[in-house]
Scaffold this active site. Structure first.
Site, PDB file in Angstrom:
ATOM      1  N   ASN A  79     -48.457   7.887 -14.841  1.00  0.00           N
ATOM      2  CA  ASN A  79     -48.353   8.939 -15.513  1.00  0.00           C
ATOM      3  C   ASN A  79     -46.574   9.094 -16.529  1.00  0.00           C
ATOM      4  O   ASN A  79     -46.424   9.692 -18.039  1.00  0.00           O
ATOM      5  CB  ASN A  79     -48.267  10.182 -15.079  1.00  0.00           C
ATOM      6  CG  ASN A  79     -48.917  11.177 -16.652  1.00  0.00           C
ATOM      7  OD1 ASN A  79     -49.651  11.907 -17.198  1.00  0.00           O
ATOM      8  ND2 ASN A  79     -47.647  12.394 -15.620  1.00  0.00           N
ATOM      9  N   SER A 106     -53.177   6.226 -23.410  1.00  0.00           N
ATOM     10  CA  SER A 106     -53.241   6.638 -24.573  1.00  0.00           C
ATOM     11  C   SER A 106     -54.685   6.026 -25.779  1.00  0.00           C
ATOM     12  O   SER A 106     -54.627   4.922 -25.572  1.00  0.00           O
ATOM     13  CB  SER A 106     -51.955   7.227 -25.605  1.00  0.00           C
ATOM     14  OG  SER A 106     -52.204   7.315 -26.605  1.00  0.00           O
ATOM     15  N   TYR A 110     -43.943   3.107 -29.261  1.00  0.00           N
ATOM     16  CA  TYR A 110     -45.041   3.395 -28.600  1.00  0.00           C
ATOM     17  C   TYR A 110     -46.413   3.452 -28.296  1.00  0.00           C
ATOM     18  O   TYR A 110     -46.782   3.012 -27.657  1.00  0.00           O
ATOM     19  CB  TYR A 110     -45.378   5.322 -29.076  1.00  0.00           C
ATOM     20  CG  TYR A 110     -45.836   5.973 -28.766  1.00  0.00           C
ATOM     21  CD1 TYR A 110     -45.524   6.863 -27.417  1.00  0.00           C
ATOM     22  CD2 TYR A 110     -47.691   6.334 -28.302  1.00  0.00           C
ATOM     23  CE1 TYR A 110     -46.725   7.673 -26.375  1.00  0.00           C
ATOM     24  CE2 TYR A 110     -48.492   6.973 -27.888  1.00  0.00           C
ATOM     25  CZ  TYR A 110     -47.670   7.844 -26.584  1.00  0.00           C
ATOM     26  OH  TYR A 110     -48.873   8.524 -26.122  1.00  0.00           O
ATOM     27  N   VAL A 124     -52.972  15.775 -26.780  1.00  0.00           N
ATOM     28  CA  VAL A 124     -52.731  16.806 -25.687  1.00  0.00           C
ATOM     29  C   VAL A 124     -51.498  16.910 -25.971  1.00  0.00           C
ATOM     30  O   VAL A 124     -50.976  17.811 -25.893  1.00  0.00           O
ATOM     31  CB  VAL A 124     -52.464  16.029 -24.177  1.00  0.00           C
ATOM     32  CG1 VAL A 124     -53.133  17.608 -22.694  1.00  0.00           C
ATOM     33  CG2 VAL A 124     -53.506  14.237 -23.926  1.00  0.00           C
TER      34      VAL A 124
END
Length: 272
Positions: free
Chosen positions: A102, A151, A168, A201
């Protein structure tokens, strides 16, 4: 009885946000937890990262469920530190069944250092996590479940053009390749590997002044601003939504599901 009674879960980035929610949810379902977090600042990350106090709060929340937890400070970029943290948990809890990779950062608009750090943490860190856990899962011979937290940016080409943002998106796409390769490699051992792909989120990584400013700049300066909204009428997901998906994927109810990219995104990817 809980769905995960007798199982042990190894979770990275567990001090706050999604990692904490995953630890608490799996503990509530009966699992004991091995939790790690860097609990330190990475220079290229412009928002405050988790602290030792945050990790201590996770420990308290897990213990409040009645589960056991072993928590250690470790950097997922450091394979030896990961091995030591996992071994500390194994020494106390005795086995391993679940791995949740995570840990992640989002150093948007942070230059070349951001590119290197986000690849190292989000992608290499996931690889290091699986590599640390894989020998024990195979040795036990009882199967297992590995979940990589990617993601929506791992399924569609979103983000700005700066190195941190590109890194990312590249890292989250790379996690899909890792997941698929590990799913094939570990299937003969009945070890399942899947990835989860959240839209935005409500975590400190998203809910901070820097990320809000980065989003505003990207929208203002793009020749064709992306549609960042979800299909369903919800602006952001909550950490419990992601934890619930993890809990299902690692349970016996998903015992034949492997090699899957699971969007938990209120329809964000489907709009693209």
């Amino acid at each position: 009885m809980g769905a995960l009674d007798g199982k042990v879960a190894f979770i990275t980035g567990a001090a706050r946000g999604q990692g904490r929610a995953e630890a608490v949810r799996l503990a509530s379902d009966g699992a004991n937890i091995i939790a790690i977090d860097i609990c330190d600042q990475i220079a290229s990350v412009p928002y405050p990262m988790a602290t030792a106090d945050d990790l201590a709060a996770t420990v308290k929340l897990v213990e409040d469920t009645g589960a056991r937890i072993v928590a250690r400070e470790a950097d997922v970029r450091d394979q030896a530190a990961l091995q030591d943290a996992l071994q500390a948990g194994l020494d106390e809890l005795g086995r391993l069944d679940i791995v949740v990779a995570n840990a992640g950062i989002a150093p948007m608009e942070s230059g070349r250092d951001g590119w290197r750090d986000v690849i190292d943490v989000n992608l290499t860190g996931a690889h290091n996590t699986v590599e640390a856990a894989m020998p024990r899962l195979i040795e036990q011979g009882d199967g297992g479940s590995i979940v990589l937290i990617s993601s929506a940016a791992g399924l569609v080409g979103i983000g700005g053009g700066d190195p941190g943002s590109l890194g990312y998106t590249a890292a989250k796409h790379g996690m899909v390749g890792l997941m698929r390769a590990y799913a094939n490699h570990l299937a003969p051992h009945s070890i399942r590997v899947n990835s989860i792909h959240p839209a935005g989120v409500n975590t400190p990584m998203i809910d901070n002044d820097h990320t809000r400013q980065w989003l505003a700049n990207m929208m203002a300066n793009s020749a064709r601003p992306p549609d960042m909204g979800n299909a369903m009428p919800v602006a952001v997901l909550e950490v419990e939504d992601i934890a619930a998906a993890v809990a299902w994927l690692v349970s016996d109810e998903a015992r034949y599901i492997t090699g899957v990219t699971l969007p938990v995104d209120a329809g964000y990817v489907n709009k693209r």
